[in-house]
Design a protein around this motif. Structure first.
Motif, PDB file in Angstrom:
ATOM      1  N   ASP A   8       3.869  -1.399  -3.445  1.00 32.33           N
ATOM      2  CA  ASP A   8       3.386  -2.617  -3.572  1.00 32.33           C
ATOM      3  C   ASP A   8       2.650  -3.299  -2.299  1.00 32.33           C
ATOM      4  O   ASP A   8       1.866  -3.983  -2.534  1.00 32.33           O
ATOM      5  CB  ASP A   8       4.333  -3.635  -4.179  1.00 32.33           C
ATOM      6  N   THR A   9       2.863  -2.449  -1.409  1.00 33.31           N
ATOM      7  CA  THR A   9       2.267  -2.602  -0.151  1.00 33.31           C
ATOM      8  C   THR A   9       0.736  -2.538   0.080  1.00 33.31           C
ATOM      9  O   THR A   9       0.009  -2.774   0.955  1.00 33.31           O
ATOM     10  CB  THR A   9       3.077  -2.219   1.308  1.00 33.31           C
ATOM     11  N   ALA A  10       0.376  -1.547  -0.724  1.00 41.91           N
ATOM     12  CA  ALA A  10      -0.917  -1.174  -0.819  1.00 41.91           C
ATOM     13  C   ALA A  10      -1.898  -2.146  -1.324  1.00 41.91           C
ATOM     14  O   ALA A  10      -1.413  -3.083  -1.981  1.00 41.91           O
ATOM     15  CB  ALA A  10      -1.184   0.323  -1.676  1.00 41.91           C
ATOM     16  N   PRO A  11      -3.250  -2.038  -1.244  1.00 38.68           N
ATOM     17  CA  PRO A  11      -4.067  -3.214  -1.841  1.00 38.68           C
ATOM     18  C   PRO A  11      -3.925  -3.429  -3.351  1.00 38.68           C
ATOM     19  O   PRO A  11      -3.744  -2.575  -4.022  1.00 38.68           O
ATOM     20  CB  PRO A  11      -5.569  -2.413  -1.482  1.00 38.68           C
ATOM     21  N   ALA A  12      -3.940  -4.704  -3.251  1.00 40.38           N
ATOM     22  CA  ALA A  12      -3.885  -5.189  -4.747  1.00 40.38           C
ATOM     23  C   ALA A  12      -4.502  -4.458  -5.780  1.00 40.38           C
ATOM     24  O   ALA A  12      -5.885  -4.320  -5.630  1.00 40.38           O
ATOM     25  CB  ALA A  12      -3.775  -6.647  -4.973  1.00 40.38           C
ATOM     26  N   PRO A  69      -9.097  -0.579  -4.140  1.00 41.09           N
ATOM     27  CA  PRO A  69     -10.152  -1.540  -3.708  1.00 41.09           C
ATOM     28  C   PRO A  69     -11.046  -1.098  -2.497  1.00 41.09           C
ATOM     29  O   PRO A  69     -10.648  -0.357  -1.964  1.00 41.09           O
ATOM     30  CB  PRO A  69      -9.358  -2.927  -3.330  1.00 41.09           C
ATOM     31  N   GLU A  70     -12.466  -1.512  -2.772  1.00 40.82           N
ATOM     32  CA  GLU A  70     -13.111  -1.046  -1.664  1.00 40.82           C
ATOM     33  C   GLU A  70     -12.572  -1.353  -0.109  1.00 40.82           C
ATOM     34  O   GLU A  70     -12.241  -2.392   0.196  1.00 40.82           O
ATOM     35  CB  GLU A  70     -14.620  -1.659  -1.913  1.00 40.82           C
ATOM     36  N   ASP A  71     -12.892  -0.340   0.776  1.00 39.96           N
ATOM     37  CA  ASP A  71     -12.439  -0.503   2.247  1.00 39.96           C
ATOM     38  C   ASP A  71     -10.893  -0.456   2.286  1.00 39.96           C
ATOM     39  O   ASP A  71     -10.240  -0.838   3.407  1.00 39.96           O
ATOM     40  CB  ASP A  71     -12.944  -1.807   2.750  1.00 39.96           C
ATOM     41  N   GLY A  72     -10.174  -0.454   1.239  1.00 39.15           N
ATOM     42  CA  GLY A  72      -8.805  -0.259   1.407  1.00 39.15           C
ATOM     43  C   GLY A  72      -8.093   0.925   1.368  1.00 39.15           C
ATOM     44  O   GLY A  72      -8.951   2.089   1.181  1.00 39.15           O
ATOM     45  N   SER A  73      -7.029   1.282   1.659  1.00 40.96           N
ATOM     46  CA  SER A  73      -6.383   2.721   1.761  1.00 40.96           C
ATOM     47  C   SER A  73      -4.912   2.204   1.138  1.00 40.96           C
ATOM     48  O   SER A  73      -4.114   1.589   1.572  1.00 40.96           O
ATOM     49  CB  SER A  73      -6.005   3.147   3.271  1.00 40.96           C
ATOM     50  N   ALA A  74      -4.573   3.358   0.501  1.00 40.41           N
ATOM     51  CA  ALA A  74      -3.119   3.599  -0.083  1.00 40.41           C
ATOM     52  C   ALA A  74      -2.465   4.789   0.763  1.00 40.41           C
ATOM     53  O   ALA A  74      -1.005   4.773   0.373  1.00 40.41           O
ATOM     54  CB  ALA A  74      -3.304   3.998  -1.607  1.00 40.41           C
ATOM     55  N   THR A  75      -2.777   5.124   1.592  1.00 36.16           N
ATOM     56  CA  THR A  75      -2.292   6.419   2.324  1.00 36.16           C
ATOM     57  C   THR A  75      -0.722   6.121   3.025  1.00 36.16           C
ATOM     58  O   THR A  75       0.120   6.817   2.599  1.00 36.16           O
ATOM     59  CB  THR A  75      -3.268   7.153   3.333  1.00 36.16           C
ATOM     60  N   LYS A  76      -0.950   4.895   3.496  1.00 39.29           N
ATOM     61  CA  LYS A  76       0.478   4.650   4.191  1.00 39.29           C
ATOM     62  C   LYS A  76       1.597   4.264   3.384  1.00 39.29           C
ATOM     63  O   LYS A  76       2.818   4.677   3.425  1.00 39.29           O
ATOM     64  CB  LYS A  76       0.347   3.290   5.161  1.00 39.29           C
ATOM     65  N   ALA A  77       1.057   3.864   2.319  1.00 37.27           N
ATOM     66  CA  ALA A  77       2.226   3.312   1.362  1.00 37.27           C
ATOM     67  C   ALA A  77       2.733   4.622   0.654  1.00 37.27           C
ATOM     68  O   ALA A  77       3.850   4.713   0.289  1.00 37.27           O
ATOM     69  CB  ALA A  77       1.598   2.393   0.157  1.00 37.27           C
ATOM     70  N   MET A  78       1.787   5.481   0.390  1.00 38.44           N
ATOM     71  CA  MET A  78       2.195   6.802  -0.525  1.00 38.44           C
ATOM     72  C   MET A  78       3.220   7.662   0.705  1.00 38.44           C
ATOM     73  O   MET A  78       4.064   8.025   0.191  1.00 38.44           O
ATOM     74  CB  MET A  78       0.800   7.779  -0.644  1.00 38.44           C
ATOM     75  N   ASP A  79       2.650   7.653   1.976  1.00 48.27           N
ATOM     76  CA  ASP A  79       3.655   8.381   2.800  1.00 48.27           C
ATOM     77  C   ASP A  79       4.911   7.684   3.141  1.00 48.27           C
ATOM     78  O   ASP A  79       6.018   8.370   3.160  1.00 48.27           O
ATOM     79  CB  ASP A  79       2.673   8.326   4.213  1.00 48.27           C
ATOM     80  N   ALA A  80       4.866   6.281   3.120  1.00 50.04           N
ATOM     81  CA  ALA A  80       6.085   5.574   3.195  1.00 50.04           C
ATOM     82  C   ALA A  80       7.122   5.919   2.031  1.00 50.04           C
ATOM     83  O   ALA A  80       8.622   5.762   2.192  1.00 50.04           O
ATOM     84  CB  ALA A  80       6.062   4.141   3.394  1.00 50.04           C
ATOM     85  N   ALA A  81       6.713   5.879   1.062  1.00 50.00           N
ATOM     86  CA  ALA A  81       7.348   6.044  -0.309  1.00 50.00           C
ATOM     87  C   ALA A  81       8.093   7.706  -0.235  1.00 50.00           C
ATOM     88  O   ALA A  81       9.327   7.605  -0.783  1.00 50.00           O
ATOM     89  CB  ALA A  81       6.390   5.925  -1.537  1.00 50.00           C
ATOM     90  N   LEU A  82       7.216   8.490   0.089  1.00 46.50           N
ATOM     91  CA  LEU A  82       7.840   9.932   0.134  1.00 46.50           C
ATOM     92  C   LEU A  82       9.061   9.940   1.440  1.00 46.50           C
ATOM     93  O   LEU A  82       9.923  10.617   1.188  1.00 46.50           O
ATOM     94  CB  LEU A  82       6.758  10.862   0.450  1.00 46.50           C
ATOM     95  N   GLU A  83       8.394   9.327   2.495  1.00 43.40           N
ATOM     96  CA  GLU A  83       9.694   9.214   3.394  1.00 43.40           C
ATOM     97  C   GLU A  83      10.953   8.713   2.999  1.00 43.40           C
ATOM     98  O   GLU A  83      12.164   9.111   3.427  1.00 43.40           O
ATOM     99  CB  GLU A  83       9.084   8.595   4.764  1.00 43.40           C
TER     100      GLU A  83
END
Length: 489
Positions: free
Chosen positions: A39-43, A469-483
């Motif tokens: 949920d910390t990824a862009p809405a 969303p444009e100019d957003g990124s979900a990478t950090k949220a994805m990585d943190a979820a796996l960690e």
């Protein structure tokens, strides 16, 4: 009596739960904590995630059967199919090597025909030592001192230079360069841009294959921001933007729409440099996509294949296993598309459709539900592709059980170490302990593979993010979820 027992059991449950600490009662599940991280990824971002043990027990499942654009996760499916269907991956690849022949027509001076068979690594670099176009030029120069036309022949595959669903704006770039059985230098042209005096157009250095409409401007100060465009199948490149005086030269990589023509054009120049006179023109031979290239229309019948003329010389490229590593480690789109077409030549015509039949056959063997995937290409550039995370995990578990599973896993990027994961997971508990294929395309991100959890056991996972969303990124949220999942297991 039955009602009395139920009442007593209910009363005992209430006593026990009331005796539990409040924190224990309210502690969120692992899934809830993973969802909180995502949920910390862009809405508006839509996620799918499955993490399972090696025996298939699912530890976390979020939208496991929803279908997502997989981006370059598509390469997992292509390369797994290659491992499952192609033989001799660890040996040189003479059957896929580029060849050259002299072809006489009506008593004229012979044409020289450069014929491609899907080799992705043919090089014209001056320092080339393996799989070199110069080797074929030397063979022609040793045989004759004059030729008529120089023909680029890529008819080994039907002419499908771009896959269905690829965004047209990628065509001028290296990401969207044309796919051809006759491929040279990754079907890319290098161009360097060097600043000139303020107000002047910068200096360009590139092969003379394209003409350039140079509208860029050198600025006295400020940021460098350059862009380029070219009409599909056009030969005029438009360069726009600014470059600051004193800035380092900019290196750009340009796509090639007709790789067979570019290869023939380059070969003509090599022949001229060796003193071979070319009296004709640069020409190409394409094979149009026909109904016979569709396996559904052939209904099990083999494709028609004309006789193969003898070659004057043919190269033997390095083992395909090396190229499969390139495909997954650095996410090489062109090489993945050529690999799909190589697979398609085993029982078919080399068409995308024949390649997809082979992919579906392997996924059926792996037990992946048919509703869990659809593909329109081999690289992931198509926005038509769809994958469900549960289906990806089923495939990954099946791969791990195959005799070639360890070799395939070795082609994946390693977290914090190399490839497209070199700058991810470094310094975390998953540093050097995560082996996965990345993916990024038009508001989509993906990561699927294997990771070693805190307990030391291996987990299999697939996570997708779409509608970012444009100019957003979900990478950090994805990585943190796996960690988080790895730390809890």
């Amino acid at each position: 009596m039955r009602s009395m027992i139920l009442c007593r059991a209910t009363a005992l449950f209430l006593v026990l739960t009331s005796a539990m600490p409040t924190a224990a009662q309210d502690a969120p599940s692992l899934r809830q904590r993973v969802e909180a991280v995502l949920d910390t990824a862009p809405a508006g971002t839509r996620f799918g995630l499955v993490v399972a043990s090696e025996d298939g027990t699912e530890l976390v499942a979020i939208n496991p059967d929803q279908r997502f654009i997989p981006a370059s996760n598509t390469k997992m499916f292509t390369t797994a199919t290659a491992f499952a269907t192609l033989s001799g991956l660890d040996r040189p690849d003479p059957s896929g090597g580029t060849g050259v022949r002299l072809e006489r027509n009506d008593g004229r001076i012979a044409d020289v025909v450069l014929e491609g068979r899907g080799d992705a690594r043919l090089s014209s670099a001056p320092d080339c030592t393996v799989d070199c176009l110069a080797t074929l030029a030397d063979a022609v120069a040793a045989k004759t001192r004059v030729v008529h036309d120089v023909v680029g022949d890529d008819s080994w595959f039907p002419d499908e230079r771009w896959s269905p669903g690829m965004s047209w704006n990628n065509i001028p770039t290296r990401s969207g360069t044309g796919i051809s059985a006759l491929t040279l230098d990754d079907n890319e042209l290098p161009m360097t841009v060097t600043p000139a005096a303020p107000g002047q157009t910068p200096t360009l250095d590139l092969p003379a294959y394209y003409s350039v409409d140079n509208r860029a401007v050198t600025m006295a100060s400020g940021a460098t921001s350059l862009g380029f465009d070219r009409d599909p199948n056009g030969n005029v490149l438009r360069l726009t933007g600014t470059i600051a005086i004193g800035a380092k030269l900019e290196r750009l990589r340009l796509g090639v729409d007709d790789p067979a023509r570019y290869a023939a054009w380059t070969f003509r120049n090599m022949l001229a440099a060796r003193g071979v006179k070319v009296t004709g023109a640069v020409a190409v031979r394409h094979r149009p996509l026909m109904p016979g290239d569709d396996p559904a229309r052939r209904k099990g019948a083999p494709p028609a294949r004309p006789p193969e003329p003898a070659a004057l010389a043919r190269l033997a490229p390095p083992p395909l296993a090396e190229d499969l590593t390139i495909i997954n480690k650095v996410s090489q789109n062109l090489h993945a598309e050529l690999m799909l077409r190589r697979i398609a030549r085993i029982d078919g015509s080399g068409s995308i459709a024949d390649g997809q039949v082979a992919v579906r056959r392997v996924l059926a063997q792996a037990g992946v539900p048919r509703a869990a995937f659809d593909f329109s290409d081999g690289s992931g550039m198509s926005s038509y592709n769809r994958v469900a995370p549960r289906g990806a995990v089923i495939l990954l578990r099946w791969i791990a059980a195959q005799p070639w599973g360890a070799a395939w896993r070795a082609t994946l990027p390693i977290g914090g170490v190399d490839g497209t994961l070199a700058k991810r997971f470094g310094g975390t508990p998953l540093d050097r302990k995560l082996f996965a294929k990345t993916g990024s395309l038009n508001a989509s991100s993906a990561l699927s593979g294997y990771m070693i959890a805190a307990s030391g056991r291996t987990l299999v996972f697939s996570v997708y993010a779409n509608d970012i969303p444009e100019d957003g990124s979900a990478t950090k949220a994805m990585d943190a979820a796996l960690e988080l999942v790895a730390a809890e297991n």
